[in-house]
Scaffold this motif. Structure first.
Motif, PDB file in Angstrom:
ATOM      1  N   SER A 112      -8.410 -44.652  26.355  1.00 22.65           N
ATOM      2  CA  SER A 112      -9.695 -44.415  25.706  1.00 22.65           C
ATOM      3  C   SER A 112     -10.827 -44.374  26.728  1.00 22.65           C
ATOM      4  O   SER A 112     -11.711 -43.505  26.666  1.00 22.65           O
ATOM      5  CB  SER A 112      -9.955 -45.514  24.667  1.00 22.65           C
ATOM      6  OG  SER A 112     -11.243 -45.376  24.103  1.00 22.65           O
ATOM      7  N   GLU A 113     -10.800 -45.299  27.683  1.00 27.13           N
ATOM      8  CA  GLU A 113     -11.850 -45.340  28.714  1.00 27.13           C
ATOM      9  C   GLU A 113     -11.785 -44.108  29.617  1.00 27.13           C
ATOM     10  O   GLU A 113     -12.814 -43.567  30.022  1.00 27.13           O
ATOM     11  CB  GLU A 113     -11.721 -46.613  29.548  1.00 27.13           C
ATOM     12  CG  GLU A 113     -12.120 -47.878  28.811  1.00 27.13           C
ATOM     13  CD  GLU A 113     -12.189 -49.083  29.727  1.00 27.13           C
ATOM     14  OE1 GLU A 113     -12.638 -48.936  30.876  1.00 27.13           O
ATOM     15  OE2 GLU A 113     -11.778 -50.176  29.297  1.00 27.13           O
ATOM     16  N   MET A 114     -10.571 -43.659  29.944  1.00 36.55           N
ATOM     17  CA  MET A 114     -10.433 -42.481  30.792  1.00 36.55           C
ATOM     18  C   MET A 114     -10.903 -41.225  30.067  1.00 36.55           C
ATOM     19  O   MET A 114     -11.470 -40.315  30.688  1.00 36.55           O
ATOM     20  CB  MET A 114      -8.986 -42.315  31.238  1.00 36.55           C
ATOM     21  CG  MET A 114      -8.571 -43.233  32.379  1.00 36.55           C
ATOM     22  SD  MET A 114      -9.679 -43.149  33.814  1.00 36.55           S
ATOM     23  CE  MET A 114      -9.710 -41.392  34.133  1.00 36.55           C
ATOM     24  N   GLU A 115     -10.705 -41.156  28.770  1.00 40.37           N
ATOM     25  CA  GLU A 115     -11.192 -40.007  28.011  1.00 40.37           C
ATOM     26  C   GLU A 115     -12.720 -39.958  28.026  1.00 40.37           C
ATOM     27  O   GLU A 115     -13.321 -38.885  28.078  1.00 40.37           O
ATOM     28  CB  GLU A 115     -10.661 -40.073  26.582  1.00 40.37           C
ATOM     29  CG  GLU A 115      -9.170 -39.741  26.482  1.00 40.37           C
ATOM     30  CD  GLU A 115      -8.640 -39.878  25.071  1.00 40.37           C
ATOM     31  OE1 GLU A 115      -9.358 -40.439  24.214  1.00 40.37           O
ATOM     32  OE2 GLU A 115      -7.498 -39.429  24.816  1.00 40.37           O
ATOM     33  N   THR A 116     -13.341 -41.127  27.973  1.00 36.40           N
ATOM     34  CA  THR A 116     -14.810 -41.188  28.051  1.00 36.40           C
ATOM     35  C   THR A 116     -15.297 -40.826  29.442  1.00 36.40           C
ATOM     36  O   THR A 116     -16.264 -40.075  29.605  1.00 36.40           O
ATOM     37  CB  THR A 116     -15.307 -42.599  27.676  1.00 36.40           C
ATOM     38  OG1 THR A 116     -14.835 -42.942  26.371  1.00 36.40           O
ATOM     39  CG2 THR A 116     -16.826 -42.665  27.699  1.00 36.40           C
ATOM     40  N   LEU A 117     -14.633 -41.369  30.464  1.00 33.14           N
ATOM     41  CA  LEU A 117     -15.014 -41.083  31.850  1.00 33.14           C
ATOM     42  C   LEU A 117     -14.754 -39.630  32.203  1.00 33.14           C
ATOM     43  O   LEU A 117     -15.568 -38.987  32.892  1.00 33.14           O
ATOM     44  CB  LEU A 117     -14.245 -42.015  32.791  1.00 33.14           C
ATOM     45  CG  LEU A 117     -14.402 -41.781  34.295  1.00 33.14           C
ATOM     46  CD1 LEU A 117     -15.845 -42.016  34.734  1.00 33.14           C
ATOM     47  CD2 LEU A 117     -13.459 -42.700  35.079  1.00 33.14           C
ATOM     48  N   GLY A 118     -13.632 -39.112  31.752  1.00 37.54           N
ATOM     49  CA  GLY A 118     -13.237 -37.743  32.093  1.00 37.54           C
ATOM     50  C   GLY A 118     -12.035 -37.753  33.019  1.00 37.54           C
ATOM     51  O   GLY A 118     -12.101 -38.333  34.109  1.00 37.54           O
ATOM     52  N   TRP A 119     -10.931 -37.128  32.569  1.00 39.95           N
ATOM     53  CA  TRP A 119      -9.715 -37.117  33.372  1.00 39.95           C
ATOM     54  C   TRP A 119      -9.902 -36.378  34.689  1.00 39.95           C
ATOM     55  O   TRP A 119      -9.164 -36.602  35.647  1.00 39.95           O
ATOM     56  CB  TRP A 119      -8.571 -36.495  32.569  1.00 39.95           C
ATOM     57  CG  TRP A 119      -8.134 -37.350  31.418  1.00 39.95           C
ATOM     58  CD1 TRP A 119      -8.472 -37.197  30.103  1.00 39.95           C
ATOM     59  CD2 TRP A 119      -7.295 -38.507  31.470  1.00 39.95           C
ATOM     60  NE1 TRP A 119      -7.899 -38.185  29.330  1.00 39.95           N
ATOM     61  CE2 TRP A 119      -7.158 -39.000  30.141  1.00 39.95           C
ATOM     62  CE3 TRP A 119      -6.628 -39.174  32.509  1.00 39.95           C
ATOM     63  CZ2 TRP A 119      -6.398 -40.126  29.837  1.00 39.95           C
ATOM     64  CZ3 TRP A 119      -5.864 -40.292  32.193  1.00 39.95           C
ATOM     65  CH2 TRP A 119      -5.758 -40.759  30.884  1.00 39.95           C
TER      66      TRP A 119
END
Length: 380
Positions: A112-119
């Motif tokens: 979830s955090e990586m989706e917010t940050l951007g892969w």
């Protein structure tokens, strides 16, 4: 057997009338691990099969042959479970809490955090999903990497962060913090260092750098070539890059003295609105040799003792003061040479002797013991 098994493992229960299928949990060091044991119709362990939860499988890595052996050779299920718990005790002792397997919600939170940050900002993630490398680009187009090592209790525990920076990486963290917020803070730190790197990039592009040979973003020092066997070492303050840096002129005394006099006389001319390179030119009243006008070989003089340029990342920084000689040496090489001569003498941390080439007086500071040990090991 059933009563003894239930007494020691109240969460491990039979799931059929024939009691050939046991499912549930065993408890070791206050931690519950799920497993399932399938017994043959005769109830013996010789042909039994064991199914484990993923945490248990991870802990038992390297111990599978022992578990399989005990499963086939134990007298009954009570004995096997007891031995399995003994093996788990050993596994848990060799697996510190910091390396324990995170719970499933750890992974869902991370995704979830990586989706917010951007892969697109993820450069690398290890097989255990614990170490991440995140890329960042500052406003001058320089590429940077933030390494984040997550704890198993993320986000309750602060991660370990590291990056190639000239200042300590201070990152605040709370249980509500996210990787996106961490990356934003990192970008602010990069922006605060932009001018420092701009000045160093200008120096690197327009002069010949003798040290460090391959500068990193954490390096604050540059040794800049001025002429043959003459250079200046400057140390910039990352927080105040426009200020006059620490300067040390290196070379033969007859070549360094005029430059030192100019530096002292013109120090008041330092302009806080100009770049470091521009100020150095004005204060020293010189034009630095650059890749556009000179070859680096003009300044990369070999040591007169070991006949190499780089020695443990150090370059020759000791020069004979005789204008007709001006032979460069590594500090460690010259020190070793002088201390073997009967005519040399030592006073405090200085050694006085004769130049190996022209026999004129030459002095050198004692080299650090670690350098001497490394050099000695290489010569054996």
């Amino acid at each position: 057997m059933e009563n003894a098994l239930l007494k020691d493992n109240p969460l491990l229960l039979p799931f059929n009338k024939n009691k050939t299928l046991y499912d549930g949990f065993i408890t070791v060091q206050e931690r519950d691990f799920r497993l399932r044991v399938l017994l043959p119709t005769d109830g013996q362990l010789t042909g039994a099969r064991l199914r484990c939860c993923w945490q248990l499988k991870h802990l038992l890595q390297g111990y599978e042959h022992i578990v399989k052996q005990r499963l086939q050779q134990s007298a009954d299920l009570v004995t096997f479970v007891l031995e399995l718990k003994t093996v788990l005790e050993v596994c848990l002792k060799s697996c510190p809490e910091g390396h324990s397997i995170p719970p499933p919600q750890y992974y869902s939170r991370l995704i979830s955090e990586m989706e917010t940050l951007g892969w697109g900002r993820l450069l690398f993630i290890d097989a255990e999903f614990r170490t991440l490398r995140l890329k960042a680009e500052d406003s001058s187009g320089r590429q940077h990497v933030l390494t984040v090592k997550l704890k198993s209790k993320h986000p309750a525990e602060a991660p370990e962060c590291s990056a190639d920076l000239p200042v300590p990486l201070a990152m605040t963290w709370t249980p509500q913090s996210t990787l996106d917020q961490l990356h934003t803070k990192f970008m602010l730190i990069l922006e605060s260092l932009r001018e420092f790197w701009d000045f160093l990039d200008q120096i690197d592009s327009n002069t010949w750098i003798l040290e460090p040979e391959k500068p990193s973003r954490s390096d604050t020092m540059r040794r800049i070539a001025i002429g043959t066997n003459v250079s200046i070492k400057v140390e910039l303050d990352p927080r105040h890059p426009r200020m006059l840096p620490e300067c040390c002129l290196l070379g033969a005394e007859h070549a360094v003295t005029p430059l030192r006099n100019k530096l002292n006389a013109n120090m008041h001319l330092w302009n806080m609105d100009a770049s470091v390179l521009h100020n150095l030119r004005d204060v020293l009243e010189i034009e630095f040799p650059s890749p556009a006008t000179h070859e680096k070989s003009n300044f990369s003089m070999e040591c007169g003792i070991c006949y190499s340029y780089c020695l443990e990342s150090a370059v020759p920084d000791q020069v004979c003061n005789n204008p007709r000689c001006s032979q460069p040496f590594h500090q460690a090489c010259l020190y070793e040479w002088l201390r073997t001569l009967p005519s040399s003498r030592q006073s405090f941390y200085m050694v006085f002797g004769e130049c190996p080439y022209c026999s004129k007086p030459i002095t050198v500071k004692m080299a650090p013991p670690a350098v001497l040990r490394r050099r000695g090991s290489k010569s054996k």
